[in-house]
Design an enzyme around this catalytic site. Structure first.
Site, mmCIF file in Angstrom:
data_model
loop_
_atom_site.group_PDB
_atom_site.id
_atom_site.type_symbol
_atom_site.label_atom_id
_atom_site.label_comp_id
_atom_site.label_asym_id
_atom_site.label_seq_id
_atom_site.Cartn_x
_atom_site.Cartn_y
_atom_site.Cartn_z
ATOM 1 C CG ASP A 155 -1.614 7.651 0.646
ATOM 2 O OD1 ASP A 155 -0.543 8.155 0.273
ATOM 3 O OD2 ASP A 155 -2.687 7.792 0.037
ATOM 4 C CG ASP A 215 -1.798 1.159 1.379
ATOM 5 O OD1 ASP A 215 -2.351 1.592 0.353
ATOM 6 O OD2 ASP A 215 -1.959 1.661 2.504
#
Length: 190
Positions: free
Chosen positions: A14, A12
């Site tokens: 953020d 991922d």
């Protein structure tokens, strides 16, 4: 040290690679800040993973807070910085759909992983790891049969995690930051 393995790492963005910007979307390089040790960790992952793929929900585009061109520019600069640290990322897949949109491609839906597998047919999900900081990241990995690692930085999701665990959503490992994962390799992949 392992090299030339057949494992794939899904990351991922953020909250894992870069710091979150609470209440806002990161659309400018000036607002982007790597999490401590992230660039170096990505460089170290290259010894353990054949492919390193970023999968990121970016509904800020769907909301009109940024454009796909802004996101592309931001990602290009992020990749330059990762490369300067001797790391590499094979591809970045993003979903601009809104959470409320029916049939969206956002995690936990598998669309971005399936797209990666089409472009890199050697990807086997049972020999993949998903590292993320949210319930949807862990669900994404689990439904595809990946090992999962939670980067536990979201105070606001603690209660949701308690409920999710009762429903069988639990990461294989929980860590405070991405760079902590390097110390677990290669044992985690055994």
């Amino acid at each position: 040290m392992l090299t030339n393995t057949s494992w794939t790492l899904f990351l991922d963005r953020d909250g894992v690679i870069n710091e979150r910007l609470p209440g806002a979307y990161i659309s400018r390089w000036e607002d982007f800040q790597f999490t401590p040790g992230a660039q170096e960790a990505i460089a170290q992952f290259s010894a353990f993973f054949t492919r390193i793929i970023i999968v990121t929900n970016q509904q800020g585009i769907g909301k009109g807070s940024m454009t796909a061109a802004q996101l592309s520019s931001l990602h290009a600069k992020m990749l330059e910085e990762i490369k300067l640290a001797k790391g590499h990322v094979d591809a970045i897949y993003f979903c601009a759909d809104l959470k409320t949109q029916a049939n969206n491609c956002r995690k936990p839906q598998p669309a971005m992983a399936l797209q990666a597998q089409r472009e890199f047919p050697e990807i086997t999900f049972s020999r993949s790891v998903m590292v993320g900081d949210s319930i949807s990241d862990i669900q994404f990995g689990q439904q595809l049969g990946m090992k999962t690692v939670l980067i536990d930085t979201k105070e606001d999701e603690r209660e949701l995690w308690r409920l999710a665990k009762k429903q069988g959503v639990a990461p294989d490992k929980t860590l405070p930051k991405l760079s902590s994962f390097t110390a677990l390799l290669p044992d985690f992949l055994a």
